[in-house]
Scaffold this motif. Structure first.
Motif, PDB file in Angstrom:
ATOM      1  N   UNK A  72       0.816  -1.214   0.000  1.00 19.42           N
ATOM      2  CA  UNK A  72       0.000   0.000   0.000  1.00 19.42           C
ATOM      3  C   UNK A  72       0.848   1.261   0.000  1.00 19.42           C
ATOM      4  N   UNK A 135      -0.759  -1.887   7.356  1.00 16.86           N
ATOM      5  CA  UNK A 135      -1.725  -0.815   7.515  1.00 16.86           C
ATOM      6  C   UNK A 135      -1.285   0.164   8.592  1.00 16.86           C
ATOM      7  N   UNK A 307      -7.425   1.483  -4.339  1.00 10.80           N
ATOM      8  CA  UNK A 307      -6.808   1.306  -3.031  1.00 10.80           C
ATOM      9  C   UNK A 307      -7.715   0.467  -2.144  1.00 10.80           C
ATOM     10  N   UNK A 308      -8.998   0.791  -2.199  1.00 10.19           N
ATOM     11  CA  UNK A 308     -10.016   0.076  -1.434  1.00 10.19           C
ATOM     12  C   UNK A 308      -9.994  -1.412  -1.766  1.00 10.19           C
ATOM     13  N   UNK A 311      -7.022  -3.131  -0.400  1.00  5.34           N
ATOM     14  CA  UNK A 311      -7.137  -3.365   1.035  1.00  5.34           C
ATOM     15  C   UNK A 311      -7.967  -4.607   1.303  1.00  5.34           C
ATOM     16  N   UNK A 312      -9.100  -4.708   0.595  1.00  4.41           N
ATOM     17  CA  UNK A 312     -10.018  -5.801   0.881  1.00  4.41           C
ATOM     18  C   UNK A 312      -9.455  -7.129   0.400  1.00  4.41           C
ATOM     19  N   UNK A 315      -5.512 -10.145   1.667  1.00  2.07           N
ATOM     20  CA  UNK A 315      -5.133 -11.489   2.104  1.00  2.07           C
ATOM     21  C   UNK A 315      -4.942 -12.452   0.952  1.00  2.07           C
TER      22      UNK A 315
ATOM     23  N   UNK B 172      -8.123   2.916   7.735  1.00  2.86           N
ATOM     24  CA  UNK B 172      -7.530   3.231   6.443  1.00  2.86           C
ATOM     25  C   UNK B 172      -8.640   3.430   5.416  1.00  2.86           C
ATOM     26  N   UNK B 173      -9.658   2.566   5.480  1.00  2.00           N
ATOM     27  CA  UNK B 173     -10.776   2.723   4.555  1.00  2.00           C
ATOM     28  C   UNK B 173     -11.467   4.061   4.768  1.00  2.00           C
TER      29      UNK B 173
END
Lengths: 335, 357
Positions: A72, A135, A307-308, A311-312, A315, B172-173
């Motif tokens: 990130x 994060x 970016x979202x 993040x999701x 994994x 962060x979101x």
């Protein structure tokens, strides 16, 4: 792309004409009419600026993701850009230079460079002192960014309304009109630092597989980190002082490039730079066609959802899995 | 007598917390008096309280006498701002406290989860486009900002229900969402002239400037109702802090409770933000300082946050007016200077309730 992009915009010119004008300039007899001015002095400079900026941001993103071992990471999310922009505003609005005796562009870049080192230093220091997750690192960058952007806003209040409107759009990242005079100041540091980072690329590769491993193969991770952070900061400083903070290009382009060339830095650095250049050029054209918006708005609008998603999906990503394996293997920290 | 000891211990436990709350209230009252002194006409500190008291008692003065002007300056020009600071401070601090409890996330706050930026975007849409559900009135602006503030609130709920994420990821979101809202904001505002733009920019930083009594009804009532509701819920919030499974086993419908609370919080945030602009970090700073002082029992943390949050906003606002005296800087900037380092500290500290990862 570089030929087509000057053709787009409110004053219509065909791509063929653009090519004619460029060739006539290169052969030494410019036509000197209005179309020529629009193409050569306004749109072409702006496009070249977009290319250089995009390239630099892409390179920085790819290096930072590798060095921080964090998918990130990006000059924007890590707070580097905010530091640089505080430095630039400091010298543009208040006329203060941190290194005394410098004037004009030099002082802008020097300020931007010095302050852009601060967030990187904070994050590096904290990640050595504490075990941090990806994060958390980004959140630290954001914490530093809050502080810097508060200072920037404070300085902007000192600016008068017209200046303010300029600084505001600059704060969002605006390529707008480029000037030929600015280009060398952007190009030289970018080229030099890219070359430096390319030289280091194999060592950066080693770094991605964990600090322990890099000690075993004789690469001092700390030194590589410091050197590449310096390179990134110089590049960002020379870019940001002209364009303002453009977000998310550095985040997206390494991910896109990685899909094509894998994650070996020798290929990834130039590839990510090129992807960044193309994307920023496209965003710049889109911004111009939608009525001279700051290009940062476009990149943020596109970048945030990506970016979202990153993040999701974190994994599931292959990159992360390797990276986590590496982290597990280096639980006994050398420092 | 062990029972006697137990009772004594509990009394001491309560007394310690009551002392903190009363101290915060005392600071609040002094700060309220002092905040009425700043700028222009010289009036003594004690005079301020006397003037306010007389005003409430119904004293009316003949036009243009010195008493009339004292009364006018204090009650019509300065007091509304002080009251707004108290209302906004208490509301935002309560929102922060409650969000931190229901998400078991020490970094949650209307600002970091993106709700404030959503509310701000909604208000700007309503103002700039004249597009609002009940016409371009106060309620229209508030309704719009409430609706947009719901987007981050629901994304937060959805994400935390569907995907198990760490608190850091959630924040962060929120941050990314506020970037996105910021970009849309710019898209709307970019073609305004310099003056409008500069006003709008100040508004996204957050300031308590230019408020009159008639503006204060809606946020005042919403925040009184909201704060009392949260006070009433504080026992249940304590249960929530033990984690979802524990709370379920104690007979609490966790998911619905969380959703209802977030709805109420969105109303509170929207009613404040649509007047003041984005005031960040009150909801982060106040509860953390309160918890450092009195622990994390919500029955005490919520009232303490109300008192402390309003005192905090009032003091920072007074500072913001004093720093470069004839001019003032938006209070949001000062809050950011306090909030940014605290945010960093919360991330990197080693232990504490509900660790971040």
């Amino acid at each position: 792309m570089l030929v087509v992009s000057p053709a787009l915009g409110a004053y219509s010119v065909s791509p063929g004409e653009v090519l004619d004008i460029i060739i006539s300039h290169l052969t030494g007899n410019p036509p000197g009419d209005r179309t020529d001015f629009v193409v050569w002095d306004v749109r072409l400079t702006s496009s070249i600026m977009a290319v250089i900026t995009g390239f630099a941001l892409g390179v920085c993103g790819s290096v930072m993701q590798a060095v921080m071992r964090n998918p990130l990471a990006d000059p924007y999310t890590m707070g580097v850009s905010s530091g640089a922009s505080l430095g630039a505003v400091l010298s543009l609005v208040m006329g203060i230079s941190i290194i005394p005796g410098l004037m004009g562009d030099a002082s802008v870049i020097a300020n931007a460079f010095l302050l852009s080192l601060v967030p990187m230093a904070v994050i590096l220091f904290l990640s050595i002192a504490r075990k941090m997750t990806d994060t958390m690192m980004i959140l630290c960058g954001i914490g530093v960014m809050y502080f810097f952007s508060a200072s920037t806003s404070l300085l902007m209040l000192a600016a008068d309304p017209t200046q303010m409107s300029a600084v505001y759009s600059w704060n969002l990242g605006n390529i707008g009109i480029g000037y030929w005079d600015n280009l060398p100041t952007m190009l030289v540091p970018t080229a030099a630092c890219t070359a430096l980072l390319m030289v280091f690329s194999s060592r950066i590769d080693v770094l991605t597989s964990g600090d322990n491993l890099s000690h075993t193969v004789g690469v001092d991770p700390f030194r590589v980190r410091i050197l590449s952070s310096l390179g990134v900061s110089v590049m960002i400083a020379s870019i940001v002082s002209f364009t303002g903070t453009i977000g998310f290009i550095g985040l997206i382009s390494p991910h896109m490039a990685r899909a094509f060339v894998g994650s070996k830095q020798v290929y990834l650095i130039p590839a990510s730079g090129l992807v960044g250049a193309v994307m920023l050029l496209a965003a710049n054209n889109a911004a111009r066609m939608l009525g001279s918006l700051p290009v940062g708005v476009i990149t943020t609008l596109v970048g945030c959802p990506i970016f979202f998603a990153l993040l999701i999906r974190q994994r599931r990503s292959q990159w992360i899995r390797c990276h986590e394996l590496a982290r597990k293997s280096s639980t006994i920290n050398i420092y | 007598m062990p029972e006697q000891d137990f009772a004594d211990g509990y009394l001491r436990y309560v007394r310690h917390k009551m002392v903190f709350i009363l101290a915060a209230l005392a600071v609040l009252i002094v700060a309220a008096g002092v905040s009425c002194l700043v700028d222009g006409r010289p009036i003594g500190v004690l005079d301020v309280y006397r003037i306010i008291w007389d005003h409430i008692a119904g004293a009316r003065y003949e036009y243009a006498t010195p008493e009339y002007w004292d009364d006018f300056v204090v009650c019509q020009m300065r007091l509304p701002r002080t009251v707004l600071a108290i209302v906004a401070g208490s509301s935002l601090a309560v929102c922060g406290t409650v969000m931190q409890s229901i998400m078991s996330n020490p970094l949650a706050d209307p600002y970091t989860t993106g709700m404030s930026s959503g509310a701000c975007l909604g208000a700007i849409i309503a103002i700039a486009m004249g597009f609002a559900f009940t016409g371009p009135s106060v309620y229209g602006i508030m309704g719009m900002s409430f609706l947009v503030a719901l987007i981050p609130a629901f994304i937060v709920i959805l994400v935390s229900r569907l995907i198990s994420t760490s608190p850091a990821t959630l924040i962060l979101m929120g941050t990314i969402m506020s970037y996105l809202f910021g970009a849309i904001n710019t898209l709307i505002l970019v073609h305004q002239e310099g003056e409008t733009l500069s006003a709008a920019y100040l508004w996204t930083i957050g300031s308590l400037d230019n408020v009159i009594w008639s503006d204060l009804w809606v946020p005042g009532i919403v925040s009184i109702l909201g704060c009392s509701a949260m006070l009433a819920m504080s026992g249940k919030l304590n249960v929530m802090m033990m984690g979802d499974d524990q709370a379920r086993s104690m007979g609490l419908d966790v998911d619905n409770f969380r959703t209802v609370l977030l709805l109420v919080l969105s109303v509170m945030v929207a009613s404040i933000i649509s007047f003041t602009g984005i005031l960040g970090f009150v909801g982060l700073v106040a509860p953390h300082i309160v918890r450092m002082a009195i622990g994390s029992d919500n029955r005490f943390v919520i009232p303490a946050s109300i008192a402390f949050g309003s005192a905090l906003l009032l003091v920072t606002d007074t500072i913001a007016r004093l720093v470069v005296f004839p001019y003032e800087i938006p209070v949001g900037i000062i809050l950011m200077f306090i909030g940014g380092p605290l945010f960093l500290y919360v991330i990197i500290r080693k232990k504490g309730y509900g660790g971040i990862y």
